[in-house]
Design a protein around this motif. Structure first.
Motif, PDB file in Angstrom:
ATOM      1  N   VAL A   1       0.835  -1.202   0.000  1.00  9.08           N
ATOM      2  CA  VAL A   1       0.000   0.000   0.000  1.00  9.08           C
ATOM      3  C   VAL A   1       0.869   1.252   0.000  1.00  9.08           C
ATOM      4  CG1 VAL A   1      -1.687   1.341   1.326  1.00  9.08           C
ATOM      5  CG2 VAL A   1      -1.966  -1.133   1.099  1.00  9.08           C
ATOM      6  N   LEU A   2       1.885   1.265   0.852  1.00 11.89           N
ATOM      7  CA  LEU A   2       2.765   2.422   0.934  1.00 11.89           C
ATOM      8  C   LEU A   2       3.577   2.615  -0.344  1.00 11.89           C
ATOM      9  CD1 LEU A   2       4.001   1.969   4.599  1.00 11.89           C
ATOM     10  CD2 LEU A   2       2.614   3.857   3.747  1.00 11.89           C
ATOM     11  N   GLY A   3       3.714   1.561  -1.124  1.00 12.81           N
ATOM     12  CA  GLY A   3       4.479   1.655  -2.355  1.00 12.81           C
ATOM     13  C   GLY A   3       3.676   2.113  -3.556  1.00 12.81           C
ATOM     14  N   THR A   4       2.354   2.281  -3.391  1.00 17.83           N
ATOM     15  CA  THR A   4       1.505   2.722  -4.493  1.00 17.83           C
ATOM     16  C   THR A   4       1.254   4.224  -4.397  1.00 17.83           C
ATOM     17  OG1 THR A   4      -0.529   2.297  -3.232  1.00 17.83           O
ATOM     18  CG2 THR A   4       0.338   0.494  -4.581  1.00 17.83           C
ATOM     19  N   ARG A   5       0.722   4.769  -5.463  1.00 16.77           N
ATOM     20  CA  ARG A   5       0.320   6.171  -5.448  1.00 16.77           C
ATOM     21  C   ARG A   5      -0.972   6.284  -4.648  1.00 16.77           C
ATOM     22  NH1 ARG A   5      -0.764  10.123 -10.687  1.00 16.77           N
ATOM     23  NH2 ARG A   5      -1.195  12.028  -9.477  1.00 16.77           N
ATOM     24  N   LEU A   6      -0.950   7.015  -3.560  1.00 17.92           N
ATOM     25  CA  LEU A   6      -2.077   7.089  -2.646  1.00 17.92           C
ATOM     26  C   LEU A   6      -3.138   8.045  -3.179  1.00 17.92           C
ATOM     27  CD1 LEU A   6      -0.076   7.176   0.712  1.00 17.92           C
ATOM     28  CD2 LEU A   6      -1.166   5.209  -0.376  1.00 17.92           C
ATOM     29  N   GLN A   7      -4.368   7.539  -3.226  1.00 19.62           N
ATOM     30  CA  GLN A   7      -5.495   8.317  -3.759  1.00 19.62           C
ATOM     31  C   GLN A   7      -5.903   9.418  -2.785  1.00 19.62           C
ATOM     32  OE1 GLN A   7      -8.932   5.867  -4.519  1.00 19.62           O
ATOM     33  NE2 GLN A   7     -10.313   7.614  -4.589  1.00 19.62           N
ATOM     34  N   ARG A   8      -6.176  10.595  -3.301  1.00 16.31           N
ATOM     35  CA  ARG A   8      -6.644  11.707  -2.476  1.00 16.31           C
ATOM     36  C   ARG A   8      -8.175  11.734  -2.512  1.00 16.31           C
ATOM     37  NH1 ARG A   8      -4.113  16.001  -0.301  1.00 16.31           N
ATOM     38  NH2 ARG A   8      -2.206  15.702  -1.546  1.00 16.31           N
ATOM     39  N   CYS A   9      -8.804  11.476  -1.368  1.00 17.13           N
ATOM     40  CA  CYS A   9     -10.266  11.474  -1.275  1.00 17.13           C
ATOM     41  C   CYS A   9     -10.823  12.825  -0.851  1.00 17.13           C
ATOM     42  CB  CYS A   9     -10.732  10.400  -0.292  1.00 17.13           C
ATOM     43  SG  CYS A   9     -10.251   8.720  -0.756  1.00 17.13           S
ATOM     44  N   SER A  10     -10.008  13.631  -0.200  1.00 17.60           N
ATOM     45  CA  SER A  10     -10.402  14.969   0.225  1.00 17.60           C
ATOM     46  C   SER A  10      -9.139  15.815   0.298  1.00 17.60           C
ATOM     47  CB  SER A  10     -11.089  14.926   1.594  1.00 17.60           C
ATOM     48  OG  SER A  10     -10.128  14.927   2.638  1.00 17.60           O
TER      49      SER A  10
END
Length: 239
Positions: free
Chosen positions: A143-152
């Motif tokens: 998870v930390l290695g992926t591009r983290l989605q911005r929900c807000s």
């Protein structure tokens, strides 16, 4: 599977054109599959459109892990709601997301983006952080290695900051969210751990900014999660 997975929590009834767009299947193939699925009672046809059938619900409720979890957790969740009078969630990890398997709240519940049977990114919710912190190391690193989605606007997408938050969750046993899944929503959560300290599920209490103070309920949420875990452990020894 493509046809069944085309339905979402928000889109429960779909027409032929919608299903073709979502599945990418040829018209003749899709038409045949829809007929087969209706015949097998996995889909229902209503006024020329389609929806998942009650049989799909029945099959889902036969999933032993979630059914046992719900049976044990429900009284605890009800007590937690009576204590807080805010929205209470029960969620499990599916891949890199949280799937909400229970949600209860009163008339004044916060307008949270969570939906029963719906999904949210783990890094953007308190319950997701609780699950992620206590997931196997390979899941956490993936998870930390992926591009983290911005929900807000306030979603934590900085990996260093998120890693520090997960370390704190493991140290304290609780996770917090401050308007990270949606503006105006704050939350506190705790993991339900098995005998190997792996997260079976997580619970959370969610409320609106201005009324809800998550830190005040951290000990109650943590105690509730521990109570569910202990009851599940006792059940497993009796089998």
């Amino acid at each position: 599977m493509k046809v069944l997975l085309a339905f979402t929590v928000e889109d429960t009834v779909l027409g032929f054109a919608d299903l073709q767009l979502r599945t990418g299947l040829a018209k003749a193939t899709l038409h045949r599959l829809l007929g087969d699925l209706v015949g097998a009672r996995l889909l229902e046809r209503v006024e020329g459109r389609y929806r998942l059938s009650r049989l799909v619900f029945e099959l889902g409720m036969r999933a032993s892990v979630e059914r046992n979890l719900l049976e044990v957790a429900t009284p605890f969740l009800e007590e937690l709601y009576e204590r807080t009078h805010e929205t209470v969630h029960l969620g499990v990890r599916e891949g890199h997301e949280v799937v909400y398997v229970a949600k209860m709240g009163g008339h004044r519940q916060a307008a949270a983006p969570s939906r029963l049977g719906g999904r949210m990114p783990m890094h953007a919710t308190a319950i997701g952080k609780a699950l992620l912190a206590w997931s196997p190391p390979e899941v956490r690193e993936a998870v930390l290695g992926t591009r983290l989605q911005r929900c807000s606007p306030r979603t934590v997408v900085n990996r260093t900051v998120l890693r520090g938050q997960l370390d704190e969750v493991m140290a304290t046993g609780v996770a917090f969210e401050y308007e990270e899944s949606a503006v105006g929503i704050i939350c506190v959560a705790a993991p339900i751990l098995d005998e190997n300290d792996q997260a079976l599920a997580g619970i959370s209490v969610t409320g609106p900014v201005g009324r809800f103070q998550p830190a005040r309920h951290a000990s109650a949420v943590h105690a509730t999660a521990a109570g569910i875990a202990a009851t599940l452990a006792r059940r497993s020894t009796l089998r």
